[in-house]
Design an enzyme around this catalytic site. Structure first.
Site, PDB file in Angstrom:
ATOM      1  N   SER A  65      45.989  53.966  39.445  1.00 31.70           N
ATOM      2  CA  SER A  65      44.779  53.989  38.610  1.00 31.70           C
ATOM      3  C   SER A  65      43.498  53.694  39.393  1.00 31.70           C
ATOM      4  O   SER A  65      43.165  54.414  40.323  1.00 31.70           O
ATOM      5  CB  SER A  65      44.991  53.003  37.468  1.00 31.70           C
ATOM      6  OG  SER A  65      43.903  52.975  36.610  1.00 31.70           O
ATOM      7  N   ALA A 372      37.622  46.512  26.929  1.00 36.70           N
ATOM      8  CA  ALA A 372      36.213  46.610  27.292  1.00 36.70           C
ATOM      9  C   ALA A 372      36.027  47.555  28.482  1.00 36.70           C
ATOM     10  O   ALA A 372      35.009  48.233  28.603  1.00 36.70           O
ATOM     11  CB  ALA A 372      35.673  45.225  27.629  1.00 36.70           C
TER      12      ALA A 372
HETATM   13  P1  NG1 Z   1      44.770  42.876  34.782  1.00 35.94           P
HETATM   14  O1  NG1 Z   1      44.780  43.106  36.241  1.00 35.94           O
HETATM   15  O2  NG1 Z   1      46.049  42.299  34.196  1.00 35.94           O
HETATM   16  O3  NG1 Z   1      43.529  42.151  34.340  1.00 35.94           O
HETATM   17  C1  NG1 Z   1      43.751  45.318  34.376  1.00 35.94           C
HETATM   18  C2  NG1 Z   1      42.776  45.374  33.230  1.00 35.94           C
HETATM   19  C3  NG1 Z   1      43.560  45.603  31.954  1.00 35.94           C
HETATM   20  C4  NG1 Z   1      44.417  46.874  32.043  1.00 35.94           C
HETATM   21  C5  NG1 Z   1      45.227  46.869  33.339  1.00 35.94           C
HETATM   22  C6  NG1 Z   1      45.937  48.168  33.606  1.00 35.94           C
HETATM   23  C7  NG1 Z   1      40.692  44.114  32.972  1.00 35.94           C
HETATM   24  C8  NG1 Z   1      40.034  42.792  32.897  1.00 35.94           C
HETATM   25  N1  NG1 Z   1      42.021  44.118  33.108  1.00 35.94           N
HETATM   26  O4  NG1 Z   1      44.694  44.318  34.101  1.00 35.94           O
HETATM   27  O5  NG1 Z   1      42.675  45.659  30.877  1.00 35.94           O
HETATM   28  O6  NG1 Z   1      43.628  48.013  31.924  1.00 35.94           O
HETATM   29  O7  NG1 Z   1      44.417  46.559  34.477  1.00 35.94           O
HETATM   30  O8  NG1 Z   1      45.180  49.121  34.248  1.00 35.94           O
HETATM   31  O9  NG1 Z   1      40.000  45.133  32.904  1.00 35.94           O
HETATM   32 ZN    ZN Z   2      43.742  54.056  34.756  1.00 37.70          ZN
END
Ligand code: NG1
Ligand code: ZN
Length: 545
Positions: A65, A372
């Site tokens: 991602s 968000a």
């Molecule tokens: P983590 O790394 O657990 O905070 C992040 C995003 C999640 C989700 C995942 C998967 C933030 C604060 N956290 O997770 O919302 O999208 O990646 O891609 O944006």
């Molecule tokens: Zn993604």
């Protein structure tokens, strides 16, 4: 015959680096690409068992991602396009970390615990992003699938939500759509065209949209889709992957976290712009105003726009369907207040991670969920969907009621209900702005975000931080939350929390307050507390302004 005989011979070609321990986190496995070959092979094996267990096609997506280009990752997609069931996440972690000689016993254990019928046929759909490492890693998945005799279809380059869509289409006997990229483009484009045809004409500038493709798969797929849109939208695509590096100084995560525009996008005042992330499942919008001030319209603003649109249509169609919004702790406090107090729509806060939002949203007739960061979608229950379709097709219905039902029906077809989808969200947002005649500035004015700041703190073991209440309160280490609470008292309209990331080896800190300086200072002070109480490593956090 020993069912796992072949794995013994072949797993040696996908050796596990000694001592490496990885976890199936919020979004599957993520690590440096060179550490992942054995994980990919083993996820191929696991996908076959999951497919046999569910008697359905299972998806495997190779992507990391929004992470840097050098990283990679893998996640499994369950039968209806949803995230992997949580018991199987635990199996995935065990399998990925098993030493070579224990591989067979770990696999046998899963088969026994889950009563997997090994006679069942298995089918796997594969997709991958544009990272240089993805093709080879995806071949390792194929090796795993083949070793357990599974059939597979390799779609090659796909956005994550496209793979979710394919899996769902196939397992619903193509009731959801045709399981090809053309099927995906046609389904979304015809819904978009039908929606925009509701309004005969509109000013040219409404059609202009600048898209930062994060130099990733989303850019590629949007370009591929453009001809299907019959010039209803003029897309100016930058960071399209031809020269720049994936996610580097661009993409939805960069824009959201740094609250500034991506490089490579020549923005003029008031122009509507948006950014995808590296695998095309997140989107955020933004613009510069006349005075050069940057305005970000994130997942919370998107959720608010979609909910307003749907609620108005339900009222016009006189349909009594319950609508709710699902957010995480990262949702801006202003958005929650606006949706609950002004719109009178219930808001639910769940743990970070798409699967938690998705599950909660399934509880309602219409569940709008957005993180968000711009990952989100809308779910319609089976009952709600059939009520809407019935009304839309009922020729005895006339006037406003009937046209509202038709708009709702096209909206259902435009939204990718399997998972957040940047392309589908983009088209939905564009259609809504178009139908409501809103500029991005008018959309932005719905409510004003509280200034906020997100930071990361490196600690030796992030799991020393344990949270409750959807990640909003830390219960361990002892005293950490009390210290955060004391800091909060210094600032107006303040809120702050910390939690271990599920995708990076860091602790995330979030703070919001009445001014940007207060939010920045609060985030910094909370970071220091984390650094001191949770085993911070490396440089101490610094105050950024
Ligand atoms: P983590 O790394 O657990 O905070 C992040 C995003 C999640 C989700 C995942 C998967 C933030 C604060 N956290 O997770 O919302 O999208 O990646 O891609 O944006
Ligand atoms: Zn993604």
């Amino acid at each position: 015959m020993d069912y796992f005989e072949e794995t013994k011979k072949v797993s040696g070609q996908h050796p596990k680096p000694v001592g490496l321990v990885l976890e199936y986190g919020t979004a599957g496995f993520r690590a440096k690409a060179e550490q992942l070959d054995h994980v990919m092979y083993r996820m191929g094996l696991l996908a076959v068992l999951r497919s046999k267990k569910t008697a359905c096609t299972i998806g495997v997506m190779v992507t990391a991602s929004h992470n840097p280009e050098e990283d990679n990752g893998v996640k499994l997609v369950d039968p209806h396009g949803e995230m992997l069931a949580s018991d199987w996440e635990t199996y995935a972690t065990h399998l990925a970390n098993a030493e070579e000689q224990n591989l067979k016993s770990v696999l046998t254990n899963i088969v026994e615990k889950e009563s997997v019928n090994l006679q069942e046929v298995a089918r796997i759909f594969l997709g991958r992003d544009t990272r240089p490492s993805s093709q080879k890693l995806s071949q390792a998945v194929v090796d795993g699938v083949c070793d357990l005799g599974g059939a597979f279809q390799d779609y090659g380059l796909l956005s994550t939500p496209q793979l979710h869509y394919m899996v769902c289409c196939w397992n619903t006997m193509e009731q959801y759509g045709i399981a090809t990229v053309e099927g995906y483009y046609q389904k979304l484009a015809s819904a978009f065209i039908a929606l925009t045809n509701q309004i005969p004409s509109h000013p040219e500038e409404m059609r202009q949209l600048y898209v930062d493709g994060a130099n990733g798969i989303g850019a590629l797929k949007l370009k591929e889709m453009e001809p299907y849109l019959e010039k209803k939208l003029k897309l100016n695509l930058c960071n399209n992957g031809t020269t720049g590096k994936l996610n580097y100084l661009c993409g939805a995560d960069f824009v959201k976290v740094h609250q500034k525009p991506p490089q490579g996008l020549d923005m003029k005042a008031n122009e509507r712009c948006c950014s995808f992330d590296g695998d095309g499942d997140r989107i955020v919008y933004y613009y510069f105003d006349q005075s050069g001030c940057f305005h970000l319209l994130d997942g919370d603003k998107i959720a608010t726009l979609m909910t307003t649109f749907l609620k108005e249509l339900l009222a016009k169609a006189d349909l009594d369907l319950q609508i709710a919004v699902v957010q995480t702790a990262y949702a801006n406090g202003s958005s929650t207040r606006y949706i609950e107090d002004i719109m009178k729509v219930p808001v639910h806060c769940v743990n970070t991670g798409v699967k938690f939002l998705h599950h909660k949203a399934q509880e309602f007739d219409i569940g709008v969920y957005f993180e968000a960061n711009g990952h989100g979608t809308v779910l319609f229950s089976k009952a709600a969907e059939s009520k809407i379709r019935q009304m839309a097709q009922d020729e005895s219905q006339k006037g406003e009621k009937s046209s509202a039902a038709k708009v709702l029906e096209h909206t259902i077809d435009l939204i990718n209900q399997t998972v957040g989808d940047a392309i589908s969200d983009l088209l939905t947002i564009e259609a809504i702005l178009f139908i409501k005649g809103l500029t991005i500035q008018q959309w932005d004015l719905i409510y004003t975000d509280l200034p906020n700041r997100q930071l990361k703190v490196k600690v030796s073991d992030r799991h020393v931080i344990v949270t409750e209440d959807a990640g909003r309160r830390a219960v361990s280490p002892a005293g950490l939350q009390e210290n955060i609470d004391t800091l909060l008292k210094k600032y107006r309209l303040s809120r702050a929390f910390v939690r271990p990331s599920g995708t990076e080896d860091v602790v995330r800190v979030y703070a919001e307050a009445d001014t940007q300086i207060s939010a920045d200072t609060l985030a910094y002070e909370v970071s220091l507390v984390v650094y001191n109480m949770a085993g911070g490593v490396g440089e101490q956090p610094k105050l950024l302004h």
